[in-house]
Design a protein around this motif. Structure first.
Motif, PDB file in Angstrom:
ATOM      1  N   GLN A  70      18.203  -0.878  -2.937  1.00 44.32           N
ATOM      2  CA  GLN A  70      17.427  -0.589  -1.734  1.00 44.32           C
ATOM      3  C   GLN A  70      18.292   0.057  -0.658  1.00 44.32           C
ATOM      4  O   GLN A  70      17.805   0.904   0.102  1.00 44.32           O
ATOM      5  CB  GLN A  70      16.777  -1.868  -1.222  1.00 44.32           C
ATOM      6  CG  GLN A  70      15.690  -2.395  -2.165  1.00 44.32           C
ATOM      7  CD  GLN A  70      15.185  -3.772  -1.786  1.00 44.32           C
ATOM      8  OE1 GLN A  70      15.895  -4.555  -1.145  1.00 44.32           O
ATOM      9  NE2 GLN A  70      13.954  -4.088  -2.177  1.00 44.32           N
ATOM     10  N   GLU A  76      12.396   3.096   0.493  1.00 47.74           N
ATOM     11  CA  GLU A  76      11.605   3.217  -0.726  1.00 47.74           C
ATOM     12  C   GLU A  76      11.339   1.841  -1.332  1.00 47.74           C
ATOM     13  O   GLU A  76      12.020   0.860  -1.011  1.00 47.74           O
ATOM     14  CB  GLU A  76      12.301   4.109  -1.747  1.00 47.74           C
ATOM     15  CG  GLU A  76      12.393   5.557  -1.311  1.00 47.74           C
ATOM     16  CD  GLU A  76      12.827   6.485  -2.439  1.00 47.74           C
ATOM     17  OE1 GLU A  76      12.796   7.696  -2.236  1.00 47.74           O
ATOM     18  OE2 GLU A  76      13.194   5.988  -3.522  1.00 47.74           O
ATOM     19  N   ALA A  77      10.344   1.782  -2.189  1.00 51.47           N
ATOM     20  CA  ALA A  77       9.952   0.522  -2.830  1.00 51.47           C
ATOM     21  C   ALA A  77      10.545   0.431  -4.222  1.00 51.47           C
ATOM     22  O   ALA A  77      10.590   1.423  -4.957  1.00 51.47           O
ATOM     23  CB  ALA A  77       8.428   0.424  -2.913  1.00 51.47           C
ATOM     24  N   MET A  78      10.992  -0.768  -4.578  1.00 49.33           N
ATOM     25  CA  MET A  78      11.463  -1.013  -5.940  1.00 49.33           C
ATOM     26  C   MET A  78      10.258  -1.114  -6.865  1.00 49.33           C
ATOM     27  O   MET A  78       9.320  -1.862  -6.597  1.00 49.33           O
ATOM     28  CB  MET A  78      12.280  -2.301  -5.990  1.00 49.33           C
ATOM     29  CG  MET A  78      12.830  -2.637  -7.362  1.00 49.33           C
ATOM     30  SD  MET A  78      14.062  -1.456  -7.927  1.00 49.33           S
ATOM     31  CE  MET A  78      15.412  -1.859  -6.811  1.00 49.33           C
ATOM     32  N   GLN A  79      10.282  -0.338  -7.941  1.00 45.65           N
ATOM     33  CA  GLN A  79       9.194  -0.379  -8.915  1.00 45.65           C
ATOM     34  C   GLN A  79       9.584  -1.170 -10.165  1.00 45.65           C
ATOM     35  O   GLN A  79       8.877  -2.093 -10.565  1.00 45.65           O
ATOM     36  CB  GLN A  79       8.777   1.035  -9.320  1.00 45.65           C
ATOM     37  CG  GLN A  79       8.103   1.831  -8.220  1.00 45.65           C
ATOM     38  CD  GLN A  79       7.658   3.195  -8.717  1.00 45.65           C
ATOM     39  OE1 GLN A  79       8.464   4.007  -9.182  1.00 45.65           O
ATOM     40  NE2 GLN A  79       6.367   3.468  -8.632  1.00 45.65           N
ATOM     41  N   MET A  95      12.767   3.638  -8.312  1.00 44.10           N
ATOM     42  CA  MET A  95      12.230   3.464  -6.971  1.00 44.10           C
ATOM     43  C   MET A  95      11.385   4.676  -6.592  1.00 44.10           C
ATOM     44  O   MET A  95      11.530   5.754  -7.165  1.00 44.10           O
ATOM     45  CB  MET A  95      13.364   3.257  -5.966  1.00 44.10           C
ATOM     46  CG  MET A  95      14.232   2.033  -6.244  1.00 44.10           C
ATOM     47  SD  MET A  95      15.508   1.759  -4.987  1.00 44.10           S
ATOM     48  CE  MET A  95      14.501   1.302  -3.564  1.00 44.10           C
ATOM     49  N   THR A  98       6.269   4.425  -2.677  1.00 44.48           N
ATOM     50  CA  THR A  98       5.499   3.180  -2.700  1.00 44.48           C
ATOM     51  C   THR A  98       5.565   2.601  -4.097  1.00 44.48           C
ATOM     52  O   THR A  98       5.896   3.304  -5.064  1.00 44.48           O
ATOM     53  CB  THR A  98       4.025   3.408  -2.313  1.00 44.48           C
ATOM     54  OG1 THR A  98       3.395   4.201  -3.338  1.00 44.48           O
ATOM     55  CG2 THR A  98       3.899   4.121  -0.976  1.00 44.48           C
ATOM     56  N   ALA A  99       5.213   1.321  -4.218  1.00 45.40           N
ATOM     57  CA  ALA A  99       5.230   0.682  -5.535  1.00 45.40           C
ATOM     58  C   ALA A  99       4.239   1.340  -6.488  1.00 45.40           C
ATOM     59  O   ALA A  99       4.455   1.364  -7.705  1.00 45.40           O
ATOM     60  CB  ALA A  99       4.921  -0.803  -5.396  1.00 45.40           C
ATOM     61  N   SER A 106       8.860   9.270  -9.205  1.00 40.32           N
ATOM     62  CA  SER A 106       9.842   8.216  -8.970  1.00 40.32           C
ATOM     63  C   SER A 106      11.266   8.749  -9.166  1.00 40.32           C
ATOM     64  O   SER A 106      11.473   9.819  -9.730  1.00 40.32           O
ATOM     65  CB  SER A 106       9.592   7.040  -9.917  1.00 40.32           C
ATOM     66  OG  SER A 106       8.306   6.499  -9.721  1.00 40.32           O
ATOM     67  N   THR A 272       3.067  -2.384  -8.844  1.00 43.28           N
ATOM     68  CA  THR A 272       3.188  -1.332  -9.850  1.00 43.28           C
ATOM     69  C   THR A 272       2.061  -1.465 -10.873  1.00 43.28           C
ATOM     70  O   THR A 272       1.351  -2.466 -10.907  1.00 43.28           O
ATOM     71  CB  THR A 272       4.549  -1.406 -10.565  1.00 43.28           C
ATOM     72  OG1 THR A 272       4.662  -2.678 -11.213  1.00 43.28           O
ATOM     73  CG2 THR A 272       5.683  -1.254  -9.570  1.00 43.28           C
ATOM     74  N   GLU A 277      -0.404  -7.208  -7.290  1.00 40.39           N
ATOM     75  CA  GLU A 277       0.140  -7.203  -5.942  1.00 40.39           C
ATOM     76  C   GLU A 277       0.905  -8.476  -5.622  1.00 40.39           C
ATOM     77  O   GLU A 277       1.602  -8.538  -4.603  1.00 40.39           O
ATOM     78  CB  GLU A 277      -0.994  -7.017  -4.924  1.00 40.39           C
ATOM     79  CG  GLU A 277      -1.752  -5.703  -5.043  1.00 40.39           C
ATOM     80  CD  GLU A 277      -0.905  -4.516  -4.623  1.00 40.39           C
ATOM     81  OE1 GLU A 277       0.088  -4.720  -3.909  1.00 40.39           O
ATOM     82  OE2 GLU A 277      -1.253  -3.384  -5.010  1.00 40.39           O
TER      83      GLU A 277
END
Length: 373
Positions: A70, A76-79, A95, A98-99, A106, A272, A277
């Motif tokens: 991160q 950014e979001a971790m996927q 990442m 958004t997820a 990505s 993801t 969620e």
């Protein structure tokens, strides 16, 4: 076989082959480097290289690795988090903005599990190999491209079957593997076309069918989300959005207790398409060549870290998991890679010779029609 039946099968074989040939040539040509993608990445200098450290060097806490990722891509979001197949010290992070960002938007990179250092993976985000992969998978057209290739794959399967049906009456007066070198060029190519086609028939059917399944992967995953995943997360349907995620430090140990005898393949973070969620989804795999491609999801509450479900594998997810190693021949080491490459080249010859034979026959038919006028 009656002459009328032969003509019908010949019509089916000719036109299914012609319609799909251009696409199949593209898939065969792009599939050839994909068979050796690890080797090509190393040759091009795109393969991630981890530092050489003592074998007993301890690994960092998984949550620390997530924080490092991160920090590398703030905002950014971790996927997903996974593990390199060749070196378990390589932790792969994916990442995005958004997820829920679609996979092609990505960014993929690697973390050294012992030091936390970030190692970029150029071939996962651009360059020659990714171009070959995108052309092979979806023609850079997303789901419409995948569906088009799936349809072409089905035509290819029909062409293979119809070619096999026609082979028996064609070879009725010839010995197997006969190539009439004393005849015209067209007949020599016809004999070679039929010989290579019948020799590679089983392999071509396997690759064709597994290619169709792989091309339908987005629909397969959507069916799994609407069926199995929806049922597993039903109690969370009205749950409020998560304001904070629990650290992932213990997630792997929790998943191992829920699925004994299996090892983690990747973790899908909340939001993801492989999770919900409200959950970390740890996908566990077996230790054999077969079971390593059959994934069992363990859903863990992302707030309390309680296991809420261990998913059963629907048959269509198993079919998708098994289709990819069969399609690319990457489950049997170097000998299997070489065999797959040779068969791929033979398929290119069959496809190209089929177009040549159709064109020569068409040119020969035009003067004959004009003479009858």
């Amino acid at each position: 076989m009656q002459a009328k039946t032969i003509r019908r099968w010949s019509f089916v074989h000719t036109w299914t082959s012609l319609i799909c040939t251009l696409f199949l040539l593209l898939l065969a040509v792009t599939g050839l480097p994909l068979i050796f993608h690890h080797e090509i990445d190393h040759l091009l200098g795109d393969a991630p290289e981890l530092k050489v450290l003592p074998a007993d060097t301890p690994r960092l806490d998984l949550q620390q690795l997530v924080l490092n990722a991160q920090a590398h891509r703030p905002g950014e979001a971790m996927q997903y988090v996974g593990w390199d197949e060749d070196d378990r010290n390589g932790v792969i992070a994916i990442m995005a903005a958004t997820a829920a960002t679609e996979p092609n938007a990505s960014h993929t990179f690697m973390l050294d599990a012992r030091t936390g250092e970030v190692v970029e993976m150029p071939s996962a985000n651009g360059g020659f190999m990714l171009t070959m992969l995108r052309l092979h998978v979806d023609l850079f057209a997303g789901l419409p491209g995948k569906l088009l290739l799936a349809f072409m794959g089905l035509l290819f399967v029909v062409a293979i079957i119809s070619g096999g049906v026609l082979y028996a009456p064609f070879m009725r007066r010839l010995d197997f593997a006969t190539v009439r070198h004393d005849k015209s060029r067209r007949l020599r190519w016809l004999d070679l076309h039929n010989l290579i086609g019948i020799v590679t028939l089983t392999w071509a059917l396997v690759v064709g069918l597994t290619g169709v399944i792989s091309a339908l992967s987005d629909l397969v995953i959507a069916a799994w989300r609407n069926d199995s995943l929806t049922a597993m997360v039903a109690p969370y349907r009205d749950a409020p959005p998560l304001s904070e995620l629990a650290p992932v430090s213990r997630v792997l140990d929790i998943a191992a207790e829920a699925a004994p005898g299996m090892q983690p393949d990747f973790i899908a973070f909340p939001g993801t398409r492989f999770s919900s969620e409200h959950h970390y989804a740890v996908f566990m795999k077996g230790s054999t060549h077969l079971t390593a491609h059959l994934l069992t999801p363990v859903l863990i509450d992302a707030r309390t870290l309680a296991v809420t479900a261990v998913g059963e594998r629907p048959w269509y997810m198993d079919a998708m998991g098994l289709s990819q190693p069969l399609h690319f021949g990457d489950y049997g080491g170097r000998p299997m890679q070489i065999l797959w490459a040779l068969l791929d080249v033979l398929t290119i010859i069959v496809l190209a010779s089929g177009v040549y034979l159709w064109w020569v026959r068409r040119r020969a038919a035009v003067p004959a029609v004009e003479m009858t006028r």
